[in-house]
Structures are given as structure tokens and as C-alpha cells.
Write an enzyme that holds these catalytic residues in place. Structure first.
Site, PDB file in Angstrom:
ATOM      1  N   ILE A 186     -21.653  -7.759 -37.601  1.00  0.00           N
ATOM      2  CA  ILE A 186     -22.016  -6.623 -36.853  1.00  0.00           C
ATOM      3  C   ILE A 186     -22.077  -5.700 -37.958  1.00  0.00           C
ATOM      4  CG2 ILE A 186     -20.817  -4.936 -35.220  1.00  0.00           C
ATOM      5  CD1 ILE A 186     -18.925  -7.282 -34.287  1.00  0.00           C
ATOM      6  N   CYS A 187     -23.126  -4.867 -37.854  1.00  0.00           N
ATOM      7  CA  CYS A 187     -23.423  -3.723 -38.723  1.00  0.00           C
ATOM      8  C   CYS A 187     -22.685  -2.413 -37.948  1.00  0.00           C
ATOM      9  CB  CYS A 187     -24.736  -3.479 -38.877  1.00  0.00           C
ATOM     10  SG  CYS A 187     -25.322  -2.097 -40.143  1.00  0.00           S
ATOM     11  N   LEU A 188     -21.522  -2.314 -38.367  1.00  0.00           N
ATOM     12  CA  LEU A 188     -21.089  -0.795 -37.909  1.00  0.00           C
ATOM     13  C   LEU A 188     -20.111  -0.365 -38.924  1.00  0.00           C
ATOM     14  CD1 LEU A 188     -20.059   0.727 -35.489  1.00  0.00           C
ATOM     15  CD2 LEU A 188     -18.039  -0.739 -35.021  1.00  0.00           C
TER      16      LEU A 188
END
Length: 187
Positions: free
Chosen positions: A109-111
Site C-alpha cells: 500500500i502506498c500511504l
């Protein structure tokens, strides 16, 4: 609810002492207990402890967006909280294969708050709200799934159609199959 966890903790320590072993609670476990006791989850989010309620450092969160492109889907995330929490962020993976610019095919996840913008003042609640936001406003400018981001930018109507199709019926996109992930199915 804090008292519930302290009662459980005392019972656990008493049981460990009775067995001749003193079980030490880490600072990370204490903080996770606090975070979980203070959780105020939206109605579209559920929390589950697959290893039992006493194994609080590993749990699952199911997100069912109730608006936006991903409305009607159910997305399962695993949380592995390191012992260095809150100084180290939880490790979060998406266990549901989803066509999303900010989630790759391996569930990464790109968070930003899970990486460079993590701060010890952030909580499990902040991470859950961040994940929820990713489904409300996918960000094609900072992608992990570059193909999805490119489709979102160059052909938004086609992107929306593929997202809806992948959620309801499942479909192949670029050689990868995305199984249906409707919210009414059990997760």
C-alpha cells in the site's frame, strides 16, 4: 474499555506467575491496547483478531467503502504491529486483490503515513482512516500500480468501468485477474 484490557492483562500476568513465568508486556503492546480501546470505527469498517483476542499485535480490518468508485466492495487488510510501535509504523497489507493505483498486486500500500510521514502520535485509527481515504480518493500521482494510475489519468471513464466490473463480477485487466470483492460476500 481500558479497564477490560487491564483486567485481561492482570489475569494474563497472574496466570503466567502461577506457571512460574513472568510475562512482560512491551510498550508497543500497551500502546496497541490503548489504541484499540479508543477505536471509533465508522460503520463500514470492522476489526477481527484471527489469532484470538489476546494476540493484539496482529489483526485484520475489513473496509467496505460506502461511497466513491469502490463502493460495494469489501477489502481485507492485515495489520502486523511491531514491538517498536508507536515509533515504528504498523505493517499493513491488502489481502484482497484490487485494481487500485495505490495498491500493487502483492498487496503493498502506498500511504505516506505508513512510511515517511509516520509519527508516534499517529494511531491505528489514523491508519484505518487513511486506508478508507485511499478508496474515496485514489491518487494516480503516487502510484504503486502504474498501469491503474495511467488508466485513471488517461481514461477515467474506462478506469471507473474496470473498477466497477472487478468489484461486482471480477475481470482480467492487463493479464491479471481481479476476483469479485462485493461487500455482501463474507470476508
Amino acid at each position: 474499555m481500558i479497564k477490560l484490557f487491564s483486567v485481561k492483562e492482570k489475569a494474563k500476568k497472574d496466570a503466567a506467575a502461577a506457571n512460574g513465568k513472568q510475562q512482560k508486556t512491551t510498550a508497543g503492546e500497551l500502546r496497541v491496547q490503548k489504541d484499540i480501546s479508543e477505536l471509533d470505527l465508522p460503520k463500514n469498517v470492522s476489526l477481527r483478531f484471527p489469532d484470538g483476542n489476546d494476540k493484539i499485535m496482529n489483526f485484520e480490518v475489513t473496509l467496505k467503502p460506502d461511497e466513491g468508485l469502490y463502493k460495494g466492495g469489501a477489502f481485507l487488510f492485515s495489520f502486523a504491529v511491531p514491538s517498536g510501535y508507536p515509533h515504528d509504523p504498523p505493517k499493513v497489507k491488502c489481502l484482497t486483490k484490487v485494481y487500485h493505483p495505490n495498491i500493487d498486486l502483492e498487496g503493498n500500500i502506498c500511504l505516506n503515513i505508513l512510511r515517511e510521514d509516520w509519527k508516534p502520535v499517529l494511531t491505528i485509527t489514523a491508519v484505518i482512516y487513511g486506508l478508507n481515504f485511499l478508496f474515496l480518493a485514489p491518487n494516480a500521482d503516487d502510484p504503486l500500480n502504474k498501469e491503474a494510475a495511467q488508466m485513471m489519468q488517461q481514461s477515467p471513464a474506462q478506469f471507473e468501468r474496470l473498477v466497477a466490473q472487478s468489484i461486482t463480477r471480477g475481470c482480467s485487466i492487463g493479464g491479471d485477474y481481479f476476483p469479485p470483492c462485493r461487500g455482501e460476500r463474507s470476508s
